[in-house]
Design a protein around this motif. Structure first.
Motif, PDB file in Angstrom:
ATOM      1  N   UNK A  11       7.428  52.693  15.366  1.00 42.02           N
ATOM      2  CA  UNK A  11       8.677  52.676  16.122  1.00 42.02           C
ATOM      3  C   UNK A  11       8.469  52.153  17.526  1.00 42.02           C
ATOM      4  N   UNK A  12       7.347  52.512  18.143  1.00 38.88           N
ATOM      5  CA  UNK A  12       7.041  52.027  19.491  1.00 38.88           C
ATOM      6  C   UNK A  12       6.751  50.520  19.461  1.00 38.88           C
TER       7      UNK A  12
ATOM      8  N   UNK B 183       8.899  47.702  21.431  1.00 40.91           N
ATOM      9  CA  UNK B 183       8.219  46.743  22.304  1.00 40.91           C
ATOM     10  C   UNK B 183       8.644  45.312  21.976  1.00 40.91           C
ATOM     11  N   UNK B 184       8.630  44.953  20.710  1.00 41.02           N
ATOM     12  CA  UNK B 184       9.012  43.590  20.299  1.00 41.02           C
ATOM     13  C   UNK B 184      10.475  43.309  20.641  1.00 41.02           C
ATOM     14  N   UNK B 185      11.342  44.293  20.396  1.00 40.49           N
ATOM     15  CA  UNK B 185      12.760  44.119  20.710  1.00 40.49           C
ATOM     16  C   UNK B 185      12.967  43.935  22.208  1.00 40.49           C
ATOM     17  N   UNK B 186      12.277  44.737  23.002  1.00 37.50           N
ATOM     18  CA  UNK B 186      12.420  44.658  24.449  1.00 37.50           C
ATOM     19  C   UNK B 186      11.897  43.321  24.969  1.00 37.50           C
ATOM     20  N   UNK B 187      10.780  42.846  24.429  1.00 33.70           N
ATOM     21  CA  UNK B 187      10.264  41.537  24.821  1.00 33.70           C
ATOM     22  C   UNK B 187      11.298  40.445  24.532  1.00 33.70           C
ATOM     23  N   UNK B 188      11.930  40.523  23.366  1.00 35.14           N
ATOM     24  CA  UNK B 188      12.945  39.533  23.004  1.00 35.14           C
ATOM     25  C   UNK B 188      14.146  39.624  23.941  1.00 35.14           C
ATOM     26  N   UNK B 189      14.503  40.825  24.337  1.00 35.17           N
ATOM     27  CA  UNK B 189      15.652  40.991  25.222  1.00 35.17           C
ATOM     28  C   UNK B 189      15.346  40.550  26.652  1.00 35.17           C
ATOM     29  N   UNK B 190      14.088  40.642  27.073  1.00 38.90           N
ATOM     30  CA  UNK B 190      13.698  40.090  28.374  1.00 38.90           C
ATOM     31  C   UNK B 190      13.921  38.579  28.356  1.00 38.90           C
ATOM     32  N   UNK B 191      13.544  37.939  27.264  1.00 37.98           N
ATOM     33  CA  UNK B 191      13.755  36.494  27.131  1.00 37.98           C
ATOM     34  C   UNK B 191      15.238  36.161  27.080  1.00 37.98           C
TER      35      UNK B 191
ATOM     36  N   UNK C 267       9.710  55.248  23.799  1.00 35.00           N
ATOM     37  CA  UNK C 267       9.221  55.207  22.426  1.00 35.00           C
ATOM     38  C   UNK C 267       9.562  56.511  21.706  1.00 35.00           C
ATOM     39  N   UNK C 268       9.524  56.502  20.365  1.00 41.33           N
ATOM     40  CA  UNK C 268       9.794  57.724  19.617  1.00 41.33           C
ATOM     41  C   UNK C 268       8.845  58.881  19.943  1.00 41.33           C
ATOM     42  N   UNK C 269       7.639  58.565  20.426  1.00 46.04           N
ATOM     43  CA  UNK C 269       6.700  59.636  20.777  1.00 46.04           C
ATOM     44  C   UNK C 269       6.932  60.168  22.186  1.00 46.04           C
ATOM     45  N   UNK C 270       7.938  59.631  22.881  1.00 46.29           N
ATOM     46  CA  UNK C 270       8.287  60.122  24.210  1.00 46.29           C
ATOM     47  C   UNK C 270       7.697  59.330  25.363  1.00 46.29           C
ATOM     48  N   UNK C 271       6.822  58.388  25.082  1.00 43.75           N
ATOM     49  CA  UNK C 271       6.216  57.598  26.155  1.00 43.75           C
ATOM     50  C   UNK C 271       7.141  56.438  26.551  1.00 43.75           C
ATOM     51  N   UNK C 272       7.029  56.023  27.799  1.00 43.19           N
ATOM     52  CA  UNK C 272       7.871  54.960  28.348  1.00 43.19           C
ATOM     53  C   UNK C 272       7.179  53.605  28.244  1.00 43.19           C
ATOM     54  N   UNK C 273       7.951  52.560  27.916  1.00 44.21           N
ATOM     55  CA  UNK C 273       7.417  51.207  27.971  1.00 44.21           C
ATOM     56  C   UNK C 273       7.184  50.836  29.431  1.00 44.21           C
ATOM     57  N   UNK C 274       6.207  49.983  29.665  1.00 40.32           N
ATOM     58  CA  UNK C 274       5.878  49.528  31.016  1.00 40.32           C
ATOM     59  C   UNK C 274       6.377  48.091  31.180  1.00 40.32           C
ATOM     60  N   UNK C 275       6.820  47.764  32.388  1.00 43.50           N
ATOM     61  CA  UNK C 275       7.316  46.410  32.661  1.00 43.50           C
ATOM     62  C   UNK C 275       6.831  45.983  34.036  1.00 43.50           C
ATOM     63  N   UNK C 276       6.142  44.838  34.045  1.00 38.16           N
ATOM     64  CA  UNK C 276       5.644  44.314  35.317  1.00 38.16           C
ATOM     65  C   UNK C 276       5.548  42.807  35.228  1.00 38.16           C
TER      66      UNK C 276
ATOM     67  N   UNK D 228       6.305  43.046  29.171  1.00 36.08           N
ATOM     68  CA  UNK D 228       6.533  44.397  28.662  1.00 36.08           C
ATOM     69  C   UNK D 228       5.288  44.831  27.911  1.00 36.08           C
ATOM     70  N   UNK D 229       4.854  46.072  28.154  1.00 35.91           N
ATOM     71  CA  UNK D 229       3.689  46.589  27.451  1.00 35.91           C
ATOM     72  C   UNK D 229       3.944  48.016  27.013  1.00 35.91           C
ATOM     73  N   UNK D 230       3.277  48.387  25.944  1.00 38.65           N
ATOM     74  CA  UNK D 230       3.373  49.744  25.426  1.00 38.65           C
ATOM     75  C   UNK D 230       2.352  50.612  26.131  1.00 38.65           C
ATOM     76  N   UNK D 231       2.649  51.905  26.287  1.00 40.41           N
ATOM     77  CA  UNK D 231       1.650  52.794  26.874  1.00 40.41           C
ATOM     78  C   UNK D 231       0.445  52.909  25.957  1.00 40.41           C
ATOM     79  N   UNK D 232      -0.674  53.301  26.516  1.00 43.29           N
ATOM     80  CA  UNK D 232      -1.884  53.464  25.710  1.00 43.29           C
ATOM     81  C   UNK D 232      -1.664  54.534  24.664  1.00 43.29           C
TER      82      UNK D 232
END
Length: 102
Positions: free
Chosen positions: A42-43, A47-55, A82-91, A95-99
């Motif tokens: 799910x995360x 991530x892939x959806x968010x990357x596409x939406x940034x574009x 993400x479904x596990x509660x962690x936030x995506x990072x953006x810089x 866009x990157x997923x948390x570790x």
């Protein structure tokens, strides 16, 4: 005497309950083992959806969004968690997923 009795006997009901119990004992541990995999997938999908939406935002506005909150406010995405509660990072437009916690 009643020879045409219809219905289940006590033994038949106990056998059905035994079969259902065995199926539950087999399936419940398998579902809980896979919940981590489901959350990770799910995360990855978010991530892939968010990357596409940034574009898509870049195409519409000729600039990168300042933050993921901008994408949420503008209606490009609905969440950055993400479904596990962690936030995506953006810089800097990336866009990157948390570790992973594994």
């Amino acid at each position: 005497m009643l020879n045409n009795e219809r219905g289940f006997t006590l033994i038949e009901m106990l056998i059905v309950l035994l079969v259902i119990s065995v199926l539950l004992i087999i399936t419940i541990p398998n579902m809980s083992k896979n919940s981590t995999t489901v959350k990770d997938k799910g995360c990855e999908a978010l991530l892939k959806t968010t990357e596409a939406q940034v574009e898509a935002y870049f195409i519409d506005n000729s600039k990168r969004p300042e933050s993921l909150q901008t994408l949420i406010t503008e209606g490009y995405i609905t969440q950055s968690t993400c479904p596990d509660g962690s936030e995506l990072q953006y810089e800097d437009g990336v866009v990157s997923a948390p570790a992973s916690s594994e």
